[in-house]
Write an enzyme that holds these catalytic residues in place. Structure first.
Site, mmCIF file in Angstrom:
data_model
loop_
_atom_site.group_PDB
_atom_site.id
_atom_site.type_symbol
_atom_site.label_atom_id
_atom_site.label_comp_id
_atom_site.label_asym_id
_atom_site.label_seq_id
_atom_site.Cartn_x
_atom_site.Cartn_y
_atom_site.Cartn_z
ATOM 1 N N ARG A 57 -6.176 1.927 18.005
ATOM 2 C CA ARG A 57 -5.892 0.482 17.927
ATOM 3 C C ARG A 57 -5.539 -0.127 19.272
ATOM 4 N NH1 ARG A 57 -2.923 0.270 11.989
ATOM 5 N NH2 ARG A 57 -4.902 0.176 10.855
ATOM 6 N N GLN A 62 5.079 9.259 6.890
ATOM 7 C CA GLN A 62 4.127 10.150 6.226
ATOM 8 C C GLN A 62 4.579 11.600 6.358
ATOM 9 O OE1 GLN A 62 0.251 9.223 7.825
ATOM 10 N NE2 GLN A 62 0.268 7.159 6.962
ATOM 11 N N LYS A 84 -4.236 5.815 14.715
ATOM 12 C CA LYS A 84 -4.303 5.141 13.410
ATOM 13 C C LYS A 84 -5.762 5.140 12.932
ATOM 14 C CE LYS A 84 0.046 4.391 12.898
ATOM 15 N NZ LYS A 84 0.762 5.115 11.843
ATOM 16 N N LYS A 96 0.836 -1.212 0.000
ATOM 17 C CA LYS A 96 0.000 0.000 0.000
ATOM 18 C C LYS A 96 0.868 1.259 0.000
ATOM 19 C CE LYS A 96 -3.089 0.430 3.443
ATOM 20 N NZ LYS A 96 -3.058 1.706 4.196
ATOM 21 N N SER A 125 7.783 9.198 11.686
ATOM 22 C CA SER A 125 6.670 8.999 10.752
ATOM 23 C C SER A 125 7.116 9.167 9.313
ATOM 24 C CB SER A 125 5.554 9.998 11.068
ATOM 25 O OG SER A 125 4.700 10.120 9.945
ATOM 26 N N ARG A 162 -7.277 -3.460 9.827
ATOM 27 C CA ARG A 162 -6.305 -4.357 10.469
ATOM 28 C C ARG A 162 -6.847 -4.973 11.765
ATOM 29 N NH1 ARG A 162 -2.248 -3.526 6.909
ATOM 30 N NH2 ARG A 162 -1.782 -1.372 6.390
ATOM 31 N N GLY A 214 -4.736 7.893 5.666
ATOM 32 C CA GLY A 214 -3.802 8.868 6.226
ATOM 33 C C GLY A 214 -2.608 9.066 5.309
ATOM 34 N N ARG A 247 2.660 5.957 -3.349
ATOM 35 C CA ARG A 247 3.804 6.740 -3.826
ATOM 36 C C ARG A 247 3.968 6.627 -5.335
ATOM 37 N NH1 ARG A 247 4.349 5.607 1.413
ATOM 38 N NH2 ARG A 247 5.775 6.760 2.752
ATOM 39 N N ASP A 272 2.268 -0.955 11.884
ATOM 40 C CA ASP A 272 0.932 -1.433 11.506
ATOM 41 C C ASP A 272 0.698 -2.888 11.919
ATOM 42 O OD1 ASP A 272 0.335 1.024 10.385
ATOM 43 O OD2 ASP A 272 1.043 0.437 8.395
HETATM 44 C C1 S3P Z 1 2.875 4.807 6.157
HETATM 45 C C2 S3P Z 1 3.463 5.180 7.329
HETATM 46 C C3 S3P Z 1 2.975 4.781 8.663
HETATM 47 C C4 S3P Z 1 1.984 3.629 8.575
HETATM 48 C C5 S3P Z 1 1.012 3.806 7.468
HETATM 49 C C6 S3P Z 1 1.713 3.891 6.133
HETATM 50 C C7 S3P Z 1 3.436 5.281 4.869
HETATM 51 O O1 S3P Z 1 2.327 5.884 9.264
HETATM 52 O O2 S3P Z 1 1.308 3.475 9.810
HETATM 53 O O3 S3P Z 1 0.086 2.728 7.421
HETATM 54 O O4 S3P Z 1 3.097 4.725 3.804
HETATM 55 O O5 S3P Z 1 4.229 6.234 4.896
HETATM 56 P P1 S3P Z 1 3.149 7.026 10.065
HETATM 57 O O6 S3P Z 1 3.939 7.787 9.087
HETATM 58 O O7 S3P Z 1 2.076 7.879 10.700
HETATM 59 O O8 S3P Z 1 3.975 6.306 11.070
#
Ligand code: S3P
Length: 436
Positions: free
Chosen positions: A349, A168, A345, A24, A166, A393, A94, A29, A318
């Site tokens: 969770r 993200q 999340k 995913k 993170s 999940r 997210g 990306r 995750d």
């Molecule tokens: C992800 C980063 C993680 C993860 C999410 C996917 C990503 O989150 O929990 O399912 O693809 O960059 P965080 O960046 O908030 O840790």
């Protein structure tokens, strides 16, 4: 699966060879970088779960072309992004919304971002604050939540310390910096998944990584324009986790999951399961689109409780819901440190795991940011209806638990499983799991 509810019943040994849907993180990306690049990017094996489809719709709304040529086969033609005609709805994702906000911030455009009930409850300030520092104008709803109105443009540089580890946040900053010439640096005291760095390089962008005394420094180099790439997306380790743990806890099982991405920054669950005594083997190790890939063979194994250090959390963030299930079957106590992020999340969770375990007859509790599970060294009673809180999940974790518990386990909502693992019940059914 009947309606939105699903039930998993004690199943025979799980046997066979399967593949799981594509990663995913890489799929989001691939679409976003393809939409920013000059030329046409070809992607094979794209995850066609709802989260990623929402990102495809978003890049189209920004002006890119994203076409599905065949199942999993996509072509994306990028260009300058423009203001979308309506709000960008990222659904449950997210990753989608945070990366898209970063990417959009570098363009002269205005956009509103929103999402579903779960996403509009999640914190966005963690990304909006650095984007503001870079010069984007952003207006969030109360508490730094979605909907967010963003006005992008010419951005300045940033040196950002990523204390939350993170990916993200890091990715949003790197994507925002692509159209600037200023210094854009993210310091990671604990490294987070590096798919953005790897994929940016595949699109011809310079990304420098330096190990320093304070952590890993990730920096955009001088060459920041992206050129179309050809990508193949391997299986998602976060999805492979479910059949792998199902096989570990179902006596007599012997299962292989093919073509799973095993990037070390995603492999914390495998390390932990090995420490618990899991018979896991990594076969035919190879590389696919710049990422390490292997076939993972697993045999059911007696597990023992372990202590999982906080430093490992970013590489398995995750996977704690499914680790908690493995821990329930293990002999002795499993202690998982440093997992406060689980509260923000797709659902809270930590709370969802604790409630579900309690309903199934397992003793578990939290101490600050630590989750503790007292394993039985055998099958739990089960026999509960667990609330999944619309979280894919959580739903998959408790369905896996039901496969090896004394009595069936139901989850109240299973539709959201499609966001990351379309065909979950069918794939699990093909190896003997009873999920209906
Ligand atoms: C992800 C980063 C993680 C993860 C999410 C996917 C990503 O989150 O929990 O399912 O693809 O960059 P965080 O960046 O908030 O840790």
């Amino acid at each position: 699966m009947a309606g939105d509810q699903a039930t998993a019943t004690a199943s025979p040994a799980l046997r066979g060879t399967i593949e799981v849907p594509a990663d995913k993180s890489m799929s989001h990306r691939a679409l976003i970088l393809g939409a920013l690049a000059k030329g046409t990017t070809s992607i094979s094996g794209l995850l066609e779960g709802q989260d990623v489809l929402d990102t495809a719709a978003a890049v189209r709304a920004f002006g890119a072309t994203a076409e599905r040529c065949a199942p999993g086969e996509w072509r994306v033609t990028g260009g300058a992004w423009r203001s979308p005609p309506t709000a960008i709805d990222c659904g449950n994702s997210g990753t989608g919304v945070r990366l898209l906000m970063g990417a959009a911030a570098g363009f002269d455009l205005e956009a509103v971002f929103t999402g579903d009930r779960s996403l509009t409850r999640r914190p966005m300030d963690r990304v909006l604050a650095p984007l503001r520092t870079m010069g984007a104008e952003v207006e969030a709803s109360e508490g730094g939540r979605l909907p967010v109105r963003l006005r992008g443009g010419r951005l300045c540089g940033i040196h950002f310390r990523n204390d939350k580890a993170s990916a993200q946040i890091k990715s949003a900053i790197l994507l925002a910096g692509l159209r600037s010439e200023a210094a854009v640096e993210v310091l990671e005291p604990a490294p987070s998944r590096d798919h953005s760095e790897n994929m940016l390089r595949a699109f011809g962008c310079d990304v420098e990584v330096e190990e320093t005394a304070d952590g890993r420094l990730v920096r955009l180099g001088r060459q920041r324009s992206l050129t179309a790439a050809t990508l193949q997306i391997p299986g998602d380790p976060s999805s492979a986790a479910f059949p792998l743990v199902a096989a570990l806890i179902s006596p007599g099982s012997n299962l292989t999951v093919r073509s799973v991405m095993v990037n070390p920054l995603r492999a914390g669950l495998f390390t932990t399961l090995a420490e618990m005594g899991a018979d896991l083997r990594f076969l035919d190790q190879r590389s696919m689109s710049g990422e390490a890939v292997a076939d993972i063979a697993v045999r059911s194994s007696p597990l023992r409780g372990v202590e999982v250090p906080a430093e490992r959390a970013p590489s398995m963030i995750d996977e704690y819901p499914i680790l908690a299930i493995a821990a329930a079957f293990a002999r002795g106590r499993t202690v998982m440190h440093g997992i406060g992020e689980l509260r923000v999340k797709e659902s809270d969770r930590l709370a969802a795991i604790l409630a579900g375990l309690a309903a199934c007859g397992i003793e578990a509790w939290e101490e600050g940011d630590t989750l503790i599970v007292d394993g039985l060294g055998g099958p739990p009673v089960g026999g509960a209806k667990v609330l999944a809180h619309d979280d894919h999940r959580i739903a998959m974790s408790f369905l896996v638990m039901g496969l090896a518990s004394e009595r069936a386990i139901s989850v109240d909502s299973a539709n959201m499983i499609d966001t990351s693992f379309p065909g979950f019940a069918r794939t699990m059914g093909s190896i003997g799991a009873r999920i209906a």
